[in-house]
Scaffold this motif. Structure first.
Motif, mmCIF file in Angstrom:
data_model
loop_
_atom_site.group_PDB
_atom_site.id
_atom_site.type_symbol
_atom_site.label_atom_id
_atom_site.label_comp_id
_atom_site.label_asym_id
_atom_site.label_seq_id
_atom_site.Cartn_x
_atom_site.Cartn_y
_atom_site.Cartn_z
ATOM 1 N N ASN A 63 50.713 80.665 19.388
ATOM 2 C CA ASN A 63 49.552 81.519 19.185
ATOM 3 C C ASN A 63 50.007 82.731 18.367
ATOM 4 O OD1 ASN A 63 47.326 83.310 19.649
ATOM 5 N ND2 ASN A 63 46.785 82.055 21.412
ATOM 6 N N PRO A 64 49.278 83.106 17.311
ATOM 7 C CA PRO A 64 49.763 84.178 16.445
ATOM 8 C C PRO A 64 49.713 85.575 17.065
ATOM 9 C CG PRO A 64 47.602 83.472 15.729
ATOM 10 C CD PRO A 64 48.038 82.523 16.810
ATOM 11 N N VAL A 65 48.815 85.794 18.020
ATOM 12 C CA VAL A 65 48.641 87.134 18.591
ATOM 13 C C VAL A 65 48.665 87.055 20.111
ATOM 14 C CG1 VAL A 65 47.106 89.137 18.766
ATOM 15 C CG2 VAL A 65 47.240 87.863 16.612
ATOM 16 N N THR A 66 49.401 87.975 20.720
ATOM 17 C CA THR A 66 49.408 88.106 22.172
ATOM 18 C C THR A 66 49.006 89.531 22.513
ATOM 19 O OG1 THR A 66 51.111 86.418 22.480
ATOM 20 C CG2 THR A 66 50.840 88.017 24.262
ATOM 21 N N ASN A 100 42.678 83.619 13.134
ATOM 22 C CA ASN A 100 41.333 83.623 13.682
ATOM 23 C C ASN A 100 41.279 82.677 14.870
ATOM 24 O OD1 ASN A 100 38.666 84.077 14.091
ATOM 25 N ND2 ASN A 100 37.952 82.773 12.448
ATOM 26 N N SER A 101 42.007 83.026 15.915
ATOM 27 C CA SER A 101 42.040 82.210 17.118
ATOM 28 C C SER A 101 42.005 83.139 18.318
ATOM 29 C CB SER A 101 43.303 81.350 17.147
ATOM 30 O OG SER A 101 44.450 82.162 17.143
ATOM 31 N N THR A 102 41.812 82.563 19.481
ATOM 32 C CA THR A 102 41.804 83.356 20.695
ATOM 33 C C THR A 102 43.230 83.809 21.008
ATOM 34 O OG1 THR A 102 39.943 82.080 21.528
ATOM 35 C CG2 THR A 102 41.196 83.344 23.147
ATOM 36 N N SER A 103 43.405 85.086 21.223
ATOM 37 C CA SER A 103 44.728 85.637 21.547
ATOM 38 C C SER A 103 45.160 85.204 22.938
ATOM 39 C CB SER A 103 44.688 87.160 21.523
ATOM 40 O OG SER A 103 44.333 87.632 20.262
ATOM 41 N N GLN A 104 46.463 85.112 23.119
ATOM 42 C CA GLN A 104 46.987 84.943 24.465
ATOM 43 C C GLN A 104 46.812 86.287 25.170
ATOM 44 O OE1 GLN A 104 51.246 84.645 24.745
ATOM 45 N NE2 GLN A 104 51.214 84.018 26.893
ATOM 46 N N ALA A 105 46.352 86.269 26.412
ATOM 47 C CA ALA A 105 46.159 87.501 27.182
ATOM 48 C C ALA A 105 47.117 87.508 28.366
ATOM 49 C CB ALA A 105 44.726 87.609 27.668
ATOM 50 N N THR A 147 52.540 88.625 16.399
ATOM 51 C CA THR A 147 52.147 90.009 16.660
ATOM 52 C C THR A 147 51.840 90.175 18.141
ATOM 53 O OG1 THR A 147 51.238 90.260 14.428
ATOM 54 C CG2 THR A 147 50.484 91.826 16.094
ATOM 55 N N ILE A 148 52.368 91.254 18.715
ATOM 56 C CA ILE A 148 52.135 91.564 20.124
ATOM 57 C C ILE A 148 51.516 92.950 20.201
ATOM 58 C CG2 ILE A 148 53.213 91.826 22.391
ATOM 59 C CD1 ILE A 148 55.530 90.049 20.769
ATOM 60 N N LEU A 149 50.412 93.058 20.942
ATOM 61 C CA LEU A 149 49.645 94.295 21.048
ATOM 62 C C LEU A 149 49.627 94.785 22.490
ATOM 63 C CD1 LEU A 149 46.498 92.970 19.136
ATOM 64 C CD2 LEU A 149 48.433 94.204 18.138
ATOM 65 N N ASN A 150 49.800 96.086 22.684
ATOM 66 C CA ASN A 150 49.630 96.682 24.003
ATOM 67 C C ASN A 150 48.167 97.103 24.109
ATOM 68 O OD1 ASN A 150 49.488 98.326 26.268
ATOM 69 N ND2 ASN A 150 51.510 99.209 25.953
ATOM 70 N N THR A 151 47.391 96.337 24.878
ATOM 71 C CA THR A 151 45.945 96.584 24.992
ATOM 72 C C THR A 151 45.583 97.370 26.250
ATOM 73 O OG1 THR A 151 45.596 94.451 26.078
ATOM 74 C CG2 THR A 151 45.346 94.534 23.665
ATOM 75 N N SER A 152 46.573 98.022 26.863
ATOM 76 C CA SER A 152 46.317 98.825 28.060
ATOM 77 C C SER A 152 45.256 99.877 27.759
ATOM 78 C CB SER A 152 47.602 99.517 28.515
ATOM 79 O OG SER A 152 48.618 98.581 28.734
ATOM 80 N N THR A 153 44.482 100.227 28.781
ATOM 81 C CA THR A 153 43.446 101.236 28.596
ATOM 82 C C THR A 153 43.924 102.629 28.974
ATOM 83 O OG1 THR A 153 42.587 100.728 30.799
ATOM 84 C CG2 THR A 153 41.549 99.613 28.919
#
Length: 145
Positions: free
Chosen positions: A63-66, A43-48, A89-95
């Motif tokens: 940081n747990p999530v990028t 529950n923290s701000t993700s690295q962007a 965890t790494i997420l591809n947040t591309s639109t």
């Protein structure tokens, strides 16, 4: 009700040696949680990260999530060694688009693979750092290359 307002100086009541000679003691919240790394909580701000097509960006291990946005251009990323037992965890947040998010861990244990690729929006990978290596434990539609 304290809610989520726990401060490091708040005290917990402890009964020491309950099966022998019980003694009431106190301990600070900071001392209780001192050995739990901050990267455990999600529950923290993700690295962007936003890909620019050429600059390799370091993924934070604290940081747990990028979240990586490769909508406009590819996003090459590096991943340094973590702490033993750490989950990342790494997420591809591309639109839109199919620009690659290429993650190159310093020590990846995945057969002959040396990198992980997230090619399209919504792809993800979760890793655990154990015994000096990053291991892939799950994700969605990633490729180990």
């Amino acid at each position: 009700e304290l809610g989520d307002a726990l401060a490091s100086v708040d005290l917990f009541h402890v009964v020491d040696d309950p099966s022998g000679t019980p003694i009431n003691k106190k301990i600070t919240a900071e001392d209780v949680f001192n050995n739990i790394p901050t990267w455990v909580g999600l529950n923290s701000t993700s690295q962007a990260i936003t890909g620019d097509g050429s600059t390799s960006t370091a993924i934070e291990v604290t940081n747990p999530v990028t979240e990586v946005n490769a909508t406009s251009a590819a996003a090459p990323c590096t991943l340094a060694d973590g702490a033993n037992g750490q989950i990342k965890t790494i997420l591809n947040t591309s639109t839109s688009g199919t620009n690659a998010v290429t993650i190159t861990p310093s020590n990846l244990k995945a057969g002959s693979a040396t990198a992980i690729v997230l090619n399209k929006p919504g792809e993800s990978v979760t890793l655990i750092f154990k015994n000096s290596n990053w291991y892939i434990v799950g994700g969605y539609d990633y490729s180990a290359v």
